[in-house]
Design a protein around this motif. Structure first.
Motif, PDB file in Angstrom:
ATOM      1  N   HIS A   9       0.774  -0.946  -0.113  1.00 59.75           N
ATOM      2  CA  HIS A   9      -0.292  -0.072   0.563  1.00 59.75           C
ATOM      3  C   HIS A   9       0.982   0.469   0.387  1.00 59.75           C
ATOM      4  O   HIS A   9       0.305   2.096   0.438  1.00 59.75           O
ATOM      5  N   LEU A  10       1.771   1.608  -1.042  1.00 65.94           N
ATOM      6  CA  LEU A  10       2.876   2.161  -1.303  1.00 65.94           C
ATOM      7  C   LEU A  10       4.081   1.991  -1.405  1.00 65.94           C
ATOM      8  O   LEU A  10       4.634   1.243  -2.341  1.00 65.94           O
ATOM      9  N   ASP A  11       4.213   3.180  -2.468  1.00 64.47           N
ATOM     10  CA  ASP A  11       4.968   3.130  -3.883  1.00 64.47           C
ATOM     11  C   ASP A  11       6.323   4.053  -3.326  1.00 64.47           C
ATOM     12  O   ASP A  11       6.491   4.381  -2.183  1.00 64.47           O
ATOM     13  N   ILE A  12       7.560   2.566  -3.626  1.00 66.01           N
ATOM     14  CA  ILE A  12       8.661   3.218  -2.716  1.00 66.01           C
ATOM     15  C   ILE A  12       9.513   4.118  -4.467  1.00 66.01           C
ATOM     16  O   ILE A  12      10.192   3.689  -5.769  1.00 66.01           O
ATOM     17  N   THR A  13       9.681   4.833  -3.966  1.00 67.13           N
ATOM     18  CA  THR A  13       9.939   6.229  -4.612  1.00 67.13           C
ATOM     19  C   THR A  13      11.966   5.657  -4.103  1.00 67.13           C
ATOM     20  O   THR A  13      12.360   5.288  -3.323  1.00 67.13           O
ATOM     21  N   PRO A  14      12.664   6.522  -5.562  1.00 67.11           N
ATOM     22  CA  PRO A  14      13.908   6.123  -5.191  1.00 67.11           C
ATOM     23  C   PRO A  14      14.295   7.176  -4.164  1.00 67.11           C
ATOM     24  O   PRO A  14      15.422   6.829  -3.606  1.00 67.11           O
ATOM     25  N   ILE A  40      10.146  -4.221   4.013  1.00 62.18           N
ATOM     26  CA  ILE A  40       9.203  -4.551   3.604  1.00 62.18           C
ATOM     27  C   ILE A  40       8.181  -3.479   4.442  1.00 62.18           C
ATOM     28  O   ILE A  40       8.444  -2.880   5.781  1.00 62.18           O
ATOM     29  N   LEU A  41       8.000  -2.480   3.309  1.00 58.83           N
ATOM     30  CA  LEU A  41       7.409  -1.302   3.762  1.00 58.83           C
ATOM     31  C   LEU A  41       5.900  -0.906   4.017  1.00 58.83           C
ATOM     32  O   LEU A  41       5.907  -1.479   2.874  1.00 58.83           O
ATOM     33  N   SER A  42       5.095  -0.891   4.677  1.00 55.75           N
ATOM     34  CA  SER A  42       4.079  -0.781   4.355  1.00 55.75           C
ATOM     35  C   SER A  42       3.227   0.671   5.327  1.00 55.75           C
ATOM     36  O   SER A  42       3.423   1.037   6.743  1.00 55.75           O
ATOM     37  N   LYS A  43       1.931   1.202   4.594  1.00 51.67           N
ATOM     38  CA  LYS A  43       1.207   2.131   5.334  1.00 51.67           C
ATOM     39  C   LYS A  43       0.060   1.348   5.735  1.00 51.67           C
ATOM     40  O   LYS A  43      -0.563   0.800   5.077  1.00 51.67           O
ATOM     41  N   GLU A  44      -0.657   1.489   7.109  1.00 53.20           N
ATOM     42  CA  GLU A  44      -1.448   1.095   7.551  1.00 53.20           C
ATOM     43  C   GLU A  44      -2.336   2.567   7.965  1.00 53.20           C
ATOM     44  O   GLU A  44      -1.418   3.185   7.452  1.00 53.20           O
ATOM     45  N   ALA A  50       7.437  -0.648   8.983  1.00 55.05           N
ATOM     46  CA  ALA A  50       8.758  -1.685   8.379  1.00 55.05           C
ATOM     47  C   ALA A  50      10.060  -2.059   8.831  1.00 55.05           C
ATOM     48  O   ALA A  50       9.729  -2.618  10.018  1.00 55.05           O
ATOM     49  N   GLU A  51       9.875  -3.744   8.048  1.00 54.37           N
ATOM     50  CA  GLU A  51      10.400  -4.964   8.294  1.00 54.37           C
ATOM     51  C   GLU A  51      11.541  -5.018   7.401  1.00 54.37           C
ATOM     52  O   GLU A  51      11.124  -5.145   6.306  1.00 54.37           O
ATOM     53  N   VAL A  52      12.312  -6.254   8.279  1.00 56.20           N
ATOM     54  CA  VAL A  52      13.515  -6.617   7.172  1.00 56.20           C
ATOM     55  C   VAL A  52      13.645  -8.056   7.897  1.00 56.20           C
ATOM     56  O   VAL A  52      13.329  -8.060   9.214  1.00 56.20           O
ATOM     57  N   THR A  53      14.146  -8.992   6.798  1.00 56.88           N
ATOM     58  CA  THR A  53      14.539  -9.828   7.246  1.00 56.88           C
ATOM     59  C   THR A  53      16.058 -10.476   6.775  1.00 56.88           C
ATOM     60  O   THR A  53      15.847 -10.243   5.535  1.00 56.88           O
ATOM     61  N   LEU A  54      17.316 -10.590   7.354  1.00 56.06           N
ATOM     62  CA  LEU A  54      18.644 -10.657   7.021  1.00 56.06           C
ATOM     63  C   LEU A  54      18.670 -12.457   6.772  1.00 56.06           C
ATOM     64  O   LEU A  54      18.773 -12.761   8.227  1.00 56.06           O
ATOM     65  N   ARG A  55      19.023 -12.917   5.979  1.00 59.45           N
ATOM     66  CA  ARG A  55      18.789 -13.679   5.700  1.00 59.45           C
ATOM     67  C   ARG A  55      20.843 -14.190   5.324  1.00 59.45           C
ATOM     68  O   ARG A  55      21.345 -13.792   4.558  1.00 59.45           O
TER      69      ARG A  55
END
Length: 105
Positions: A9-14, A40-44, A50-55
């Motif tokens: 629900h969010l556009d990723i701008t440069p 993953i960035l989301s708009k509620e 904001a969420e991150v997963t490092l493998r």
């Protein structure tokens, strides 16, 4: 290392993409052998998340944060991720190559 930034629900701008990349560079200099990073960035309705997963080999490091401002949520996320990465590195260091029978207490 693959970096994947997606938005719900969010556009990723440069500008957002560059901000996330520069902030994650601080975290990634603390750890080697990162296989994949997924952000993953989301708009509620009320908050920005904001969420991150490092493998990394043998473990997935996951963190998430929420705030009214997206950039503040990213800053909180990077701080949490940095603490988790340092904690993971300390756990890796604590395992020594000395056999258990040679350790004196």
């Amino acid at each position: 290392m693959n970096l994947n930034i997606s938005g719900h629900h969010l556009d990723i701008t440069p500008a957002i993409k560059e901000y996330v990349e520069t902030k994650l560079a601080r975290v990634l200099r603390h750890i080697d052998n990162v296989i994949d990073v997924q952000v993953i960035l989301s708009k509620e309705p009320i908050k920005q998340r904001a969420e991150v997963t490092l493998r990394v080999p043998g473990k997935d490091i996951h963190a998430e944060s929420a705030d009214d401002n997206l950039y503040a949520a990213i800053d909180l996320l990077v701080d949490k991720t940095d603490r988790l990465v340092l904690k993971h590195k300390e756990k890796q260091k604590s395992f020594s190559n000395t056999a258990a029978k040679h350790i004196t207490a």
